[in-house]
Design a protein around this motif. Sequence first.
Motif, PDB file in Angstrom:
ATOM      1  N   LYS A  44     -19.882 -19.499   3.369  1.00  0.00           N
ATOM      2  CA  LYS A  44     -18.924 -20.494   3.823  1.00  0.00           C
ATOM      3  C   LYS A  44     -19.599 -21.404   4.842  1.00  0.00           C
ATOM      4  O   LYS A  44     -20.500 -20.988   5.562  1.00  0.00           O
ATOM      5  CB  LYS A  44     -17.698 -19.820   4.453  1.00  0.00           C
ATOM      6  N   THR A  45     -19.149 -22.652   4.902  1.00  0.00           N
ATOM      7  CA  THR A  45     -19.718 -23.561   5.883  1.00  0.00           C
ATOM      8  C   THR A  45     -19.176 -23.231   7.268  1.00  0.00           C
ATOM      9  O   THR A  45     -18.048 -22.766   7.418  1.00  0.00           O
ATOM     10  CB  THR A  45     -19.361 -25.023   5.547  1.00  0.00           C
ATOM     11  N   HIS A  46     -19.999 -23.474   8.266  1.00  0.00           N
ATOM     12  CA  HIS A  46     -19.602 -23.136   9.630  1.00  0.00           C
ATOM     13  C   HIS A  46     -18.402 -23.955  10.094  1.00  0.00           C
ATOM     14  O   HIS A  46     -17.661 -23.519  10.984  1.00  0.00           O
ATOM     15  CB  HIS A  46     -20.779 -23.328  10.575  1.00  0.00           C
ATOM     16  N   SER A  47     -18.199 -25.120   9.502  1.00  0.00           N
ATOM     17  CA  SER A  47     -17.022 -25.910   9.859  1.00  0.00           C
ATOM     18  C   SER A  47     -15.741 -25.210   9.430  1.00  0.00           C
ATOM     19  O   SER A  47     -14.678 -25.449   9.998  1.00  0.00           O
ATOM     20  CB  SER A  47     -17.095 -27.304   9.218  1.00  0.00           C
ATOM     21  N   GLN A  48     -15.841 -24.320   8.446  1.00  0.00           N
ATOM     22  CA  GLN A  48     -14.687 -23.548   7.991  1.00  0.00           C
ATOM     23  C   GLN A  48     -14.470 -22.288   8.814  1.00  0.00           C
ATOM     24  O   GLN A  48     -13.346 -21.773   8.862  1.00  0.00           O
ATOM     25  CB  GLN A  48     -14.869 -23.122   6.524  1.00  0.00           C
ATOM     26  N   THR A  49     -15.511 -21.787   9.446  1.00  0.00           N
ATOM     27  CA  THR A  49     -15.435 -20.451  10.037  1.00  0.00           C
ATOM     28  C   THR A  49     -15.363 -20.405  11.558  1.00  0.00           C
ATOM     29  O   THR A  49     -14.674 -19.544  12.116  1.00  0.00           O
ATOM     30  CB  THR A  49     -16.658 -19.618   9.594  1.00  0.00           C
ATOM     31  N   SER A  63     -24.400 -21.042  15.333  1.00  0.00           N
ATOM     32  CA  SER A  63     -24.279 -21.484  13.943  1.00  0.00           C
ATOM     33  C   SER A  63     -25.598 -22.095  13.490  1.00  0.00           C
ATOM     34  O   SER A  63     -25.629 -22.999  12.657  1.00  0.00           O
ATOM     35  CB  SER A  63     -23.144 -22.511  13.814  1.00  0.00           C
ATOM     36  N   THR A 109     -18.732 -28.425  18.094  1.00  0.00           N
ATOM     37  CA  THR A 109     -17.700 -27.458  18.485  1.00  0.00           C
ATOM     38  C   THR A 109     -17.709 -27.199  19.981  1.00  0.00           C
ATOM     39  O   THR A 109     -16.671 -27.253  20.641  1.00  0.00           O
ATOM     40  CB  THR A 109     -17.890 -26.128  17.721  1.00  0.00           C
ATOM     41  N   ILE A 119     -22.816 -28.784  13.702  1.00  0.00           N
ATOM     42  CA  ILE A 119     -21.466 -28.232  13.747  1.00  0.00           C
ATOM     43  C   ILE A 119     -21.260 -27.443  15.038  1.00  0.00           C
ATOM     44  O   ILE A 119     -20.235 -27.574  15.717  1.00  0.00           O
ATOM     45  CB  ILE A 119     -21.202 -27.334  12.519  1.00  0.00           C
ATOM     46  N   PRO A 122     -11.665 -20.750  13.348  1.00  0.00           N
ATOM     47  CA  PRO A 122     -10.817 -19.580  13.054  1.00  0.00           C
ATOM     48  C   PRO A 122     -11.332 -18.287  13.683  1.00  0.00           C
ATOM     49  O   PRO A 122     -10.547 -17.450  14.133  1.00  0.00           O
ATOM     50  CB  PRO A 122     -10.853 -19.498  11.522  1.00  0.00           C
TER      51      PRO A 122
END
Length: 238
Positions: A33-38, A8, A78, A74, A41
């Motif tokens: 999209k932000t990496h926190s969103q992707t 990321s 993770t 991020i 998932p």
Amino acid sequence: MKILGVDSSGMVASVALVQDEIMVAEYSVNYKKTHSQTLLPMLDEIVNMAEIDLQDIDAIAVAAGPGSFTGLRIGSATVKGLGLALDKPVVSVPTCHALAYNLCMTGDSIVCPIMDARRSQVYTGLYKFDNGNMQVIKNQDAMDIGELVEELNVIGKPVIFLGDGVPVYKNVIEDKITCDHSYAPAHINRQRAGAVATLGGRYFAQGVYEDAAEHKPVYLRKSQAEREREEKLNSEGK
């Protein structure tokens, strides 16, 4: 050996699983999209589609930097969380190393990843490959794009550029470069977690890894906010 890869470090969010030199799954998105969103998932999708148990992986490889400060934080958070929860080691893979590894069968050409670091600077490194084995000619660093091109001109060998800095600085490159050069095609010109996992697997086999709690990103330079704060303090101090 099963290695989970996460990248990321730039605009691309990417997760991959490599087992015994075979790409089992890879999920990459280059969008706003932000990496926190992707990231999570995407990881969940890979786990479900490949029907894997994360307890079975040997290590988690991550693009450790340089790159986007937010993206690196991020990614670090993770993999630290996953590593601690699963009790798995983390393999820190230099971002430019992994980006160059997309072109690991390029023969005599120099591979030059460039990531936009703003203010006419790029994060970069210089690499050659011998039968897929990486040779680091210049370790990753932040430098002026003009100085980089001048250095490549002195070396005088064919160069292949890749990375998100290419569209930003392509005009500068074309104006200054005198050696033969080309640009990597779309499917291999950005960060890929598959390269992170593959290179990370080699490091892991060599014993180069760390406890998840010890992992931290490699920024190479201060963030824009820190630089602006220092400039403001220096200005007020005069």
